[in-house]
Design a protein around this motif. Structure first.
Motif, PDB file in Angstrom:
ATOM      1  N   UNK A 263       0.815  -1.223   0.000  1.00  0.00           N
ATOM      2  CA  UNK A 263       0.000   0.000   0.000  1.00  0.00           C
ATOM      3  C   UNK A 263       0.845   1.269   0.000  1.00  0.00           C
ATOM      4  N   UNK A 264       2.103   1.168   0.401  1.00  0.00           N
ATOM      5  CA  UNK A 264       2.953   2.362   0.477  1.00  0.00           C
ATOM      6  C   UNK A 264       3.469   2.797  -0.890  1.00  0.00           C
TER       7      UNK A 264
ATOM      8  N   UNK B 248       2.818   2.392  -9.460  1.00  0.00           N
ATOM      9  CA  UNK B 248       3.081   0.990  -9.170  1.00  0.00           C
ATOM     10  C   UNK B 248       1.787   0.237  -8.855  1.00  0.00           C
ATOM     11  N   UNK B 249       0.968   0.794  -7.974  1.00  0.00           N
ATOM     12  CA  UNK B 249      -0.197   0.045  -7.490  1.00  0.00           C
ATOM     13  C   UNK B 249      -1.228  -0.218  -8.584  1.00  0.00           C
TER      14      UNK B 249
ATOM     15  N   UNK C 151      -2.162  -3.943  -9.689  1.00  0.00           N
ATOM     16  CA  UNK C 151      -3.538  -4.390  -9.454  1.00  0.00           C
ATOM     17  C   UNK C 151      -4.090  -5.068 -10.703  1.00  0.00           C
ATOM     18  N   UNK C 152      -3.852  -4.472 -11.854  1.00  0.00           N
ATOM     19  CA  UNK C 152      -4.322  -5.064 -13.113  1.00  0.00           C
ATOM     20  C   UNK C 152      -3.666  -6.412 -13.363  1.00  0.00           C
TER      21      UNK C 152
ATOM     22  N   UNK D  22      10.344  -6.090  -2.605  1.00  0.00           N
ATOM     23  CA  UNK D  22       9.256  -7.060  -2.708  1.00  0.00           C
ATOM     24  C   UNK D  22       8.375  -6.794  -3.924  1.00  0.00           C
ATOM     25  N   UNK D  23       8.107  -5.503  -4.194  1.00  0.00           N
ATOM     26  CA  UNK D  23       7.217  -5.191  -5.316  1.00  0.00           C
ATOM     27  C   UNK D  23       7.860  -5.524  -6.660  1.00  0.00           C
ATOM     28  N   UNK D  24       9.190  -5.519  -6.723  1.00  0.00           N
ATOM     29  CA  UNK D  24       9.863  -5.932  -7.960  1.00  0.00           C
ATOM     30  C   UNK D  24       9.715  -7.433  -8.191  1.00  0.00           C
TER      31      UNK D  24
END
Length: 245
Positions: free
Chosen positions: A97-98, A103-104, A108-109, A132-134
């Motif tokens: 969420x940060x 990015x989000x 999400x898609x 982590x997001x990578x």
């Protein structure tokens, strides 16, 4: 050990997804073949695939389109089928969420069953660190590309694929491959058992509501068992402290 860079985490995510592609490719081929058999042009089939990015919802929508169902009913049905992604998003939100919207929104898609299953345990353990997001993006982008190419192959090669290959049989196997590694506690085993049982019992519900029923039932069963275990552990600790005193 946390990953040392975003690029490295992305590549590790892509590599983690690759072993799941043998189960994804047949699903995509079947979807592409079905789209053409239902009368869609290749352009329409691929446009629908990019817009939906949900194999189960797309296949049901194709059947409803073929049967002349009202567009509103098709949209509502697709939304119902994809309700599980709300649960996925709620589970991932504390870890992502940060991030800024650039990015989000794409992540999400790109959310899929495969990406979620690969990332949820790693995100909870904290082993992915600040990248982590990578890692998630690596799994998600790879999955998206494999799905699009698989559907495209089904669109153009569908007529030449022998029916005795039974490609649809690989679909449930791919989901079993995602499920088994995640069964690491009594609560998860109970959730899987209850969800699987409800899925079989509710298979004849209209609009694929059996999937939603099974998902909600499995989640509730897992939560109940988890709370009972927590209460039992708490009582054991209190009992041990009382004996020590």
């Amino acid at each position: 050990m946390p990953y040392r860079s975003g690029a490295y985490a992305f590549m590790q995510g892509a590599r983690a997804l690759l072993p799941l592609t043998p189960g994804v490719i047949p699903f995509g081929l079947v979807t592409g073949v079905m789209a053409i058999e239902m009368g869609l042009s290749p352009g329409m089939a691929m446009g629908m695939t990019i817009l939906f990015y949900s194999g189960s919802a797309q296949m049901v929508a194709l059947q409803l389109l073929h049967n002349g169902v009202l567009p509103v009913a098709i949209v509502v049905t697709a939304l119902i089928i994809n309700l599980r992604f709300i649960m996925y998003s709620a589970s991932l939100a504390p870890h992502l969420h940060h991030l800024p919207r650039r990015w989000t929104w794409p992540l999400s898609y790109l959310l899929s069953d495969q990406s979620y299953a690969l990332c949820t345990l790693k995100l909870s353990s904290g082993e992915l660190g600040p990248f982590a997001h990578y890692f998630y993006a690596g799994t998600a982008v790879t999955m998206w590309l494999v799905w699009q190419v698989s559907v495209l192959a089904g669109v153009y090669l569908g007529a030449s694929i022998p029916q005795d290959w039974s490609l649809s049989f690989a679909i449930p196997l791919s989901f079993l491959a995602l499920l088994i590694p995640g069964l690491q506690s009594r609560a998860s085993w109970c959730a899987a058992a209850v969800g699987g049982t409800l899925a079989v019992l509710a298979i004849k519900l209209p609009y694929n509501l059996g999937l939603v029923t099974a998902s909600l039932g499995g989640v509730l069963a897992g939560l109940v068992v988890e709370r009972l275990q927590a209460s039992s552990n708490s009582a054991s600790v209190e009992g041990a402290e009382g004996e020590a005193q």
